[in-house]
Scaffold this motif. Structure first.
Motif, PDB file in Angstrom:
ATOM      1  N   GLU A  41     -11.732  -6.772  -2.831  1.00 11.55           N
ATOM      2  CA  GLU A  41     -12.179  -5.969  -4.295  1.00 11.55           C
ATOM      3  C   GLU A  41     -13.337  -5.556  -3.753  1.00 11.55           C
ATOM      4  N   LYS A  42     -14.148  -5.815  -2.664  1.00 14.45           N
ATOM      5  CA  LYS A  42     -15.355  -5.290  -2.470  1.00 14.45           C
ATOM      6  C   LYS A  42     -15.165  -4.529  -1.200  1.00 14.45           C
ATOM      7  N   PHE A  43     -14.283  -4.242  -0.813  1.00 16.95           N
ATOM      8  CA  PHE A  43     -13.771  -3.359   0.305  1.00 16.95           C
ATOM      9  C   PHE A  43     -14.329  -1.830   0.190  1.00 16.95           C
ATOM     10  N   GLU A  44     -15.139  -1.559   1.314  1.00 20.46           N
ATOM     11  CA  GLU A  44     -15.788  -0.405   1.182  1.00 20.46           C
ATOM     12  C   GLU A  44     -16.369  -0.090   2.785  1.00 20.46           C
ATOM     13  N   THR A  45     -15.839   1.049   3.042  1.00 21.54           N
ATOM     14  CA  THR A  45     -15.788   1.388   4.398  1.00 21.54           C
ATOM     15  C   THR A  45     -16.471   2.642   4.946  1.00 21.54           C
ATOM     16  N   GLU A  46     -16.861   2.731   6.244  1.00 23.51           N
ATOM     17  CA  GLU A  46     -17.537   4.038   6.350  1.00 23.51           C
ATOM     18  C   GLU A  46     -16.819   4.787   7.266  1.00 23.51           C
ATOM     19  N   VAL A  47     -16.947   6.453   6.806  1.00 27.66           N
ATOM     20  CA  VAL A  47     -16.028   7.432   7.570  1.00 27.66           C
ATOM     21  C   VAL A  47     -16.888   8.236   8.075  1.00 27.66           C
ATOM     22  N   GLN A  48     -16.384   8.909   9.277  1.00 22.84           N
ATOM     23  CA  GLN A  48     -17.140   9.959   9.956  1.00 22.84           C
ATOM     24  C   GLN A  48     -16.456  11.368   9.700  1.00 22.84           C
ATOM     25  N   LEU A  49     -17.182  11.889   8.711  1.00 25.92           N
ATOM     26  CA  LEU A  49     -16.750  13.291   8.224  1.00 25.92           C
ATOM     27  C   LEU A  49     -17.228  14.436   9.032  1.00 25.92           C
ATOM     28  N   THR A  50     -16.111  15.522   9.353  1.00 25.54           N
ATOM     29  CA  THR A  50     -16.412  16.805  10.125  1.00 25.54           C
ATOM     30  C   THR A  50     -16.258  17.692   9.252  1.00 25.54           C
ATOM     31  N   GLN A  51     -16.324  18.907   9.784  1.00 23.96           N
ATOM     32  CA  GLN A  51     -15.816  20.230   8.811  1.00 23.96           C
ATOM     33  C   GLN A  51     -14.336  20.109   8.640  1.00 23.96           C
ATOM     34  N   GLU A  52     -13.637  19.762   9.585  1.00 26.43           N
ATOM     35  CA  GLU A  52     -11.993  19.825   9.303  1.00 26.43           C
ATOM     36  C   GLU A  52     -11.507  18.439   8.570  1.00 26.43           C
ATOM     37  N   LEU A  53     -10.550  18.690   7.593  1.00 28.11           N
ATOM     38  CA  LEU A  53      -9.983  17.706   7.013  1.00 28.11           C
ATOM     39  C   LEU A  53      -9.449  16.403   7.962  1.00 28.11           C
ATOM     40  N   THR A  54     -10.146  15.326   7.663  1.00 26.86           N
ATOM     41  CA  THR A  54      -9.532  14.170   8.564  1.00 26.86           C
ATOM     42  C   THR A  54      -8.651  13.171   7.598  1.00 26.86           C
ATOM     43  N   ASP A  55      -7.637  12.428   8.313  1.00 25.41           N
ATOM     44  CA  ASP A  55      -6.928  11.688   7.515  1.00 25.41           C
ATOM     45  C   ASP A  55      -7.734  10.285   7.377  1.00 25.41           C
ATOM     46  N   ILE A  56      -7.753  10.070   6.091  1.00 29.53           N
ATOM     47  CA  ILE A  56      -8.435   8.819   5.893  1.00 29.53           C
ATOM     48  C   ILE A  56      -7.511   7.772   5.361  1.00 29.53           C
ATOM     49  N   ILE A  57      -6.711   7.933   4.442  1.00 29.29           N
ATOM     50  CA  ILE A  57      -5.605   7.163   3.977  1.00 29.29           C
ATOM     51  C   ILE A  57      -4.096   7.582   4.338  1.00 29.29           C
ATOM     52  N   LEU A  58      -3.312   6.898   4.994  1.00 33.11           N
ATOM     53  CA  LEU A  58      -1.869   7.270   4.960  1.00 33.11           C
ATOM     54  C   LEU A  58      -1.119   5.927   4.675  1.00 33.11           C
ATOM     55  N   MET A  59      -0.607   6.114   3.182  1.00 29.99           N
ATOM     56  CA  MET A  59       0.041   4.941   2.823  1.00 29.99           C
ATOM     57  C   MET A  59       1.330   5.472   2.292  1.00 29.99           C
ATOM     58  N   LYS A  60       2.246   4.513   3.277  1.00 37.69           N
ATOM     59  CA  LYS A  60       3.437   4.710   3.100  1.00 37.69           C
ATOM     60  C   LYS A  60       4.262   3.809   1.993  1.00 37.69           C
ATOM     61  N   ILE A  61       4.557   4.460   0.899  1.00 33.84           N
ATOM     62  CA  ILE A  61       5.015   3.538  -0.168  1.00 33.84           C
ATOM     63  C   ILE A  61       6.902   3.597  -0.204  1.00 33.84           C
ATOM     64  N   TYR A  62       7.285   2.292  -0.103  1.00 34.85           N
ATOM     65  CA  TYR A  62       8.695   2.079   0.104  1.00 34.85           C
ATOM     66  C   TYR A  62       8.857   1.583  -1.424  1.00 34.85           C
ATOM     67  N   THR A  63      10.301   2.134  -1.794  1.00 38.83           N
ATOM     68  CA  THR A  63      10.522   1.792  -3.154  1.00 38.83           C
ATOM     69  C   THR A  63      11.959   1.061  -3.275  1.00 38.83           C
ATOM     70  N   SER A  64      12.171   0.228  -3.869  1.00 37.85           N
ATOM     71  CA  SER A  64      13.527  -0.492  -3.720  1.00 37.85           C
ATOM     72  C   SER A  64      13.907  -0.988  -5.207  1.00 37.85           C
ATOM     73  N   PHE A  65      15.215  -1.032  -5.430  1.00 34.71           N
ATOM     74  CA  PHE A  65      15.626  -1.698  -6.903  1.00 34.71           C
ATOM     75  C   PHE A  65      16.430  -2.852  -6.370  1.00 34.71           C
ATOM     76  N   LYS A  66      16.090  -3.346  -5.309  1.00 36.82           N
ATOM     77  CA  LYS A  66      16.980  -4.770  -4.678  1.00 36.82           C
ATOM     78  C   LYS A  66      15.993  -5.648  -4.024  1.00 36.82           C
ATOM     79  N   GLY A  67      14.803  -5.773  -4.677  1.00 33.00           N
ATOM     80  CA  GLY A  67      13.765  -6.587  -4.387  1.00 33.00           C
ATOM     81  C   GLY A  67      13.212  -6.456  -3.190  1.00 33.00           C
ATOM     82  N   ARG A  68      12.287  -7.468  -2.782  1.00 35.29           N
ATOM     83  CA  ARG A  68      11.413  -7.412  -1.599  1.00 35.29           C
ATOM     84  C   ARG A  68      12.338  -7.219  -0.100  1.00 35.29           C
TER      85      ARG A  68
END
Lengths: 603, 230
Positions: free
Chosen positions: A202-229
Motif C-alpha cells: 500500500e505504501k509502494f512508491e518508486t523512483e523513475v528516471q524520465l527522459t524526453q522519450e517515452l519509457t516503459d514504466i509498467i507492463l502488466m500482463k492481464i490473464y483472464t479465465s473463466f475456469k479458475g486460477r
C-alpha cells in the motif's frame, strides 16, 4: 470499488486519469473491443511527485485516443500530457491484445526538464494498490484459508507467477503479471513483481528516471479465465515457456538425469564413506545401505571442502592425494556403474586461482572424465553453466551438470538441466514448510532434488512430505561436513515408497501438464495436480496443513471417474461421490498428512 | 644456511582456564571448547617447530619409512631449506619423530598454554596482532627463527603463522576422526569457503578431518615436540 464491479457485475477494470475515467471491459469473449469512458470513479492510474511536490491529477490533457485492430491484433492507446511548473510530461497508456485471454497493459512516461536538469520523480499506483486491497486478491503462491491469505507456493527464479483475483466461487479469475526482463533494469516494472508480494505494498512508491522519450514504466500482463486460477497458471506457464529454448531437456542424451530421483551425498571424511582401518572408501556398503531408501540413482563424491585452502593445492590436486589417486575414483565409478548408479564429482567455483580460468578447469574436467568415466559435474554454488563446460557436453553428450541452487535466469535454465531444490538455514530456526515449488511446475522437465541439509527430526519428516507433495526426488545427505544427521528407519521407508512412486508414475510427474495449488473444497487442504499426456489419468498430491482432521469432500473432479487408488502416504479412507452428475473426491485425512491419489477418468 | 640448536624450554606445571575458539566453516567441532580448568604438568618444549634438518637427521638415523608415503616430504628437504619447518608430514610421521627424540606432540591444551601463558595472551608476543612478528602473509615458508621477536611468554618462537602445528591425538566422535591444528600458517587462500589462512590467535584451533595419509599431509603443516619433565 472497481474490483467488486469486475467480480460481481460489470467485469471491468476501472481507473481514472485526471478527468478521464476509463474502464477496461472484460466481457465473456475477452476480446479487447473498446474502452468505456465512465465517470465518478476514484481509482487513479498513477500519482506523480516531482521533488516532493504532487502533480495535480486534474490537469492531464488528453492528446489523442487511437485504436488499431485487425484479425490478430488490437491496440488502443491514449496519449496525454501535463505541464507542471517549468517541466513538461507526456505519457501513453496502451492496451494490446494478440490473443484471447491475455491483454498487455502498458504505461509509459517521459519528461522534458527545465534547462535539461532532471528532477527526482516518484510514482505511486493507486489503481494497482486497489487491486491489491481486494478481498479476493491473492499474491503469487497465496491461498485463502478461510481467515487469511497464506503463502503455499514458492519460486526462486526471475519469472514471477501472476497475482490473482477470483470471484467468490473461484471461477472467474484475472491474473496480473509484472514481468521483469532484468531485475536491475531502470524504470521497467520497477520491481513491481516483488513489491506486490510484500505486506507494505500500500505504501509502494518508486523512483523513475524520465527522459524526453517515452519509457516503459509498467507492463502488466492481464490473464483472464473463466475456469479458475488453474487456468491462469496454465496461461502464464504457456506464455512464459514460449520464451525459452528447452531443446536440451528433450535431447535423448540427457534423459538419464530425469530419473535421478535419489542422489547420495558421499562425504568422504566419515564412517559412512571411509574405512579408517582399511584406508578405503566403503562404496559397496553405501550402495547396500542406499537400498533402504529405494536405491541411489547417483552418488556425489565430496572431499575437497572443507579441506581446500589448507595449502596451495587446488581442487584437482586433491584427487591425486586420495589413495592410489585417480584410480580410487575410477574404481568407485566402476562399482557404481555395475549397479546402474551414476557418479558425480563437485566443482568448486570459488577455488579458481589467479593463474586459472574456467577453460583450464574444463580441460581438467575433460581429463578426469577420460580417466575415470564419471557421469556428472556438480557445480556447487554456481548455478549457471559457462561456455567452457557446455563444450564438454558436446564431447561427452550424456555428461550432466547439476548445481546446488535452482537456476534463476533464462539462459541458466535452458542450459543447466538439473539442480537441487535446496532449502534451510542452520542459523534461523528454519522450519520445513510443505508448499508448492512453482519452478517445478513451470519447468517439469528440469529435475529437482529436494534437500535441507541441517533439518532433523520432524523437519526431516516434513522434507519427505514436501518432496511427495511436489512429486520430486531428494538428496540423501546424512553426513553434513562432519555432523552425522541420519534418516530414521521409518523415514527411509517413506523415501523408498516415494522413489518407487516417482519411478512408476514418471510420465505424470515429469510431464508438462502439472498444475500447482488447484482449487480444493476444504480451506485447510492444498493440492497439486499431475497429469499424463492425454489427461485420462491424474495424480493428486493432497496435503492437510490444518491442525485438525479433514473428513469429507476434498476435490471436485473434472469428469467421470473410472478408477481411483491411493498410491502414497498413510492409508486413508478415500471415496468418490457422484452428485448431480458431478464427481467429488472424499477423504479422511489427518492433520499434517500428505497423500497421493491416482485417478483414471472416463474420456 | 646457518644451522642452530632447537633448544628445549622448561615450563613449570600450572593450571589455567582453557577456552578455545574455532571456525569449522560448516559443521561443528565435537570437542569441549571450555571454559574449563586444565592442569599442565612440568614440560620441556621445543623452542622452534621441528626443522627440515632435524627431520632429515631423524630419517638418516632411523631409516623411517611411513606405511603410506603419499606426499611424504613432497617438498624434498635439502640444505638450502634446512632451517624451514618440516612440512608434508602426517601426524603419524610427527609422532614417529617425537618418539625418537624422547618426546611427544603437545596436547591441544598444552599448546595453548605454551603460546598464551598464565596471562592468557591473545598472540604469542602480546595482546595485539603485529604482522612484523610472524610469517602471516608471506607467500612462502620462512626459517623457524626468522621472527625471534615474536616469541611467546616462555620463549617459544614461530607459534603463530609460518606453518600449522599438529597437536596430539585423534579425536573420534563415533562417526568421524579428526585432529586439531594450531597456529595458522603463511598461506592465505582467497575465498571465505577456503580454510581460513594466515597467523592465528593463541586460542584458535582448526579441525582437520582425517582421511588417508596423502590427504593428511600438507605444505603448511608441521609440528613441534614436548617432553614430559619432572
Amino acid at each position: 470499488m472497481m474490483q467488486n464491479k469486475f467480480i460481481d457485475k460489470k467485469k471491468s477494470i476501472d481507473f481514472s486519469l485526471g478527468n478521464l475515467n476509463l474502464s477496461l471491459d472484460l466481457n465473456k469473449n475477452v476480446f479487447l473491443n473498446e474502452l468505456n469512458f465512465i465517470k465518478n470513479i476514484n481509482n487513479e492510474l498513477f500519482i506523480i511527485r516531482v521533488e516532493n511536490k504532487l502533480v495535480p491529477k486534474n490537469k492531464y490533457k488528453i492528446e489523442k485516443v487511437s485504436k488499431n485492430t485487425d484479425d490478430n491484433f488490437t491496440v488502443i492507446s491514449i496519449d496525454f500530457s501535463q505541464n507542471f511548473e517549468k517541466d513538461f510530461f507526456k505519457g501513453r497508456i496502451s492496451f494490446v491484445q494478440k490473443k484471447k485471454n491475455i491483454i498487455d497493459f502498458i504505461f509509459q512516461l517521459s519528461a522534458r526538464w527545465h534547462k535539461d536538469i532532471p528532477k527526482k520523480v516518484l510514482l505511486k499506483f493507486p489503481f494497482i494498490i486497489n487491486l491489491h486491497k481486494n478481498k479476493n486478491f491473492l499474491k503469487p503462491g497465496d491461498i485463502f484459508d478461510g481467515k487469511k491469505r497464506i503463502k503455499k507456493g514458492v519460486w526462486n527464479l526471475h519469472e514471477y507467477p501472476p497475482s490473482i483475483i477470483s470471484d467468490n466461487l473461484g471461477i472467474e479469475s484475472l491474473g496480473f503479471e509484472f514481468y521483469d526482463q532484468f531485475p536491475w533494469q531502470a524504470n521497467y516494472n520497477l520491481g513491481m513483481s516483488e513489491a506486490i508480494s510484500s505486506e507494505n505494498f500500500e505504501k509502494f512508491e518508486t523512483e523513475v528516471q524520465l527522459t524526453q522519450e517515452l519509457t516503459d514504466i509498467i507492463l502488466m500482463k492481464i490473464y483472464t479465465s473463466f475456469k479458475g486460477r488453474e487456468k491462469i497458471f496454465s496461461l502464464w506457464k504457456e506464455n512464459t515457456r514460449k520464451r525459452y529454448d528447452l531443446r536440451k531437456y528433450h535431447d535423448g542424451n540427457n534423459r538419464w538425469i530425469k530419473k535421478n530421483y535419489l542422489q547420495h551425498f558421499m562425504f568422504a571424511y566419515g564412517e559412512e564413506a571411509f574405512d579408517y582401518k582399511k584406508i578405503e572408501f566403503k562404496i559397496n556398503q553405501i550402495i547396500k545401505e542406499g537400498k533402504q531408501f529405494g536405491g541411489y540413482d547417483s552418488i556425489l563424491f565430496w572431499h575437497q571442502y572443507p579441506r581446500l585452502g589448507l595449502d596451495e593445492s587446488n581442487q584437482w590436486q586433491l584427487y591425486k592425494y586420495l589413495p592410489k589417486n585417480y584410480k580410487t575414483i575410477k574404481k568407485i565409478v566402476d562399482i557404481c556403474h555395475s549397479h546402474k548408479i551414476k557418479f558425480f564429482i563437485p566443482f568448486k567455483p570459488w577455488d579458481i586461482r589467479s593463474n586459472e580460468s574456467l577453460d583450464s578447469h574444463a580441460k581438467s574436467l575433460e581429463k578426469f572424465i577420460k580417466e575415470t568415466n564419471i557421469d556428472g559435474f556438480f557445480l556447487d554454488t554456481m548455478s549457471s553453466l559457462p561456455e567452457s563446460f557446455l563444450k564438454i557436453q558436446k564431447k561427452f553428450p550424456s555428461f550432466e551438470f547439476c548445481s546446488e541452487g535452482t537456476p534463476r535466469e533464462q539462459r541458466q535454465i535452458e542450459t543447466l538441466t538439473s539442480s537441487w531444490d535446496q532449502i534451510g538455514d542452520i542459523r534461523r530456526n528454519f522450519k520445513v514448510d510443505i508448499n508448492s515449488n512453482f519452478f517445478r511446475f513451470l519447468f517439469p522437465e528440469h529435475p529437482l532434488n529436494l534437500v535441507s541439509r541441517w533439518s532433523v527430526g520432524s523437519d526431516k519428516d516434513a522434507l519427505i512430505k514436501r518432496a511427495a507433495f511436489n512429486g520430486m526426488g531428494m538428496v540423501i545427505w546424512q553426513d553434513i561436513f562432519g555432523c552425522w544427521l541420519p534418516f530414521s528407519i521409518e523415514q527411509k521407508k517413506k523415501i523408498k515408497s516415494l522413489k518407487n512412486i516417482l519411478k512408476k508414475y514418471h510420465k505424470y510427474f515429469y510431464g508438462n501438464n502439472s498444475i500447482p495449488l488447484i482449487k480444493t473444497l476444504s480451506k485447510k487442504i492444498i493440492c497439486n495436480e499431475f497429469s499424463n499426456s492425454d489427461g485420462k489419468q491424474k495424480i493428486y498430491s493432497i496435503y492437510n496443513f490444518g491442525s485438525n482432521k479433514v473428513n469429507g469432500r476434498i476435490l471436485k473432479l473434472p469428469i467421470e471417474v473410472i478408477e481411483f487408488k491411493q498410491i502414497y502416504g498413510k492409508k486413508v479412507n478415500i471415496k468418490i461421490e457422484k452428485k448431480q452428475n458431478i464427481f467429488y473426491l472424499l477423504a479422511n485425512l489427518d492433520a499434517n498428512d500428505v497423500i497421493l491419489v491416482n485417478i483414471k477418468f472416463k474420456i | 644456511m646457518k644451522s642452530f640448536v632447537n633448544k628445549k624450554i622448561f615450563i613449570e606445571s600450572n593450571e589455567y582456564t582453557y577456552r578455545v575458539e574455532h571456525l569449522t566453516l560448516e559443521g561443528t567441532c565435537s570437542t569441549d571448547h571450555g571454559p574449563r580448568n586444565v592442569k599442565i604438568k612440568n614440560l620441556l618444549v621445543d623452542k622452534y617447530p621441528v626443522t627440515n634438518q632435524q627431520y632429515s637427521f631423524f630419517l638418516k638415523k632411523t631409516g623411517y619409512q611411513p606405511r603410506d608415503s603419499q606426499r611424504f616430504l613432497e617438498h624434498k628437504p635439502n640444505k638450502k631449506i634446512f632451517n624451514l619447518p618440516v612440512v608434508f608430514v602426517s601426524q603419524n610421521d610427527a609422532i614417529a619423530y617425537a618418539k625418537w627424540v624422547g618426546g611427544r606432540l603437545p596436547t591441544d591444551e598444552e599448546w595453548q598454554y605454551i603460546a598464551a601463558g598464565p596471562k592468557y595472551l591473545d598472540w604469542p608476543w602480546g595482546n595485539k596482532f603485529n604482522p612484523s612478528l610472524c610469517n602471516h602473509d608471506g607467500n612462502k615458508l620462512e626459517s623457524v627463527n626468522a621472527y625471534r621477536n615474536g616469541e611467546s611468554w616462555c620463549g617459544c618462537v614461530d607459534m603463530s603463522g609460518n606453518c600449522w602445528e599438529w597437536t596430539a591425538g585423534i579425536h573420534d566422535d563415533g562417526n568421524h576422526q579428526f585432529a586439531l591444528l594450531r597456529g595458522g600458517s603463511y598461506f592465505y587462500a582467497h575465498d571465505h569457503w577456503h580454510v581460513g589462512g594466515g597467523a592465528r590467535k593463541n586460542n584458535y584451533h582448526w579441525k582437520l578431518q582425517i582421511l588417508n595419509e596423502g590427504m593428511n599431509r600438507a605444505a603448511t603443516l608441521g609440528f613441534r615436540c614436548v617432553y614430559d619433565a619432572k
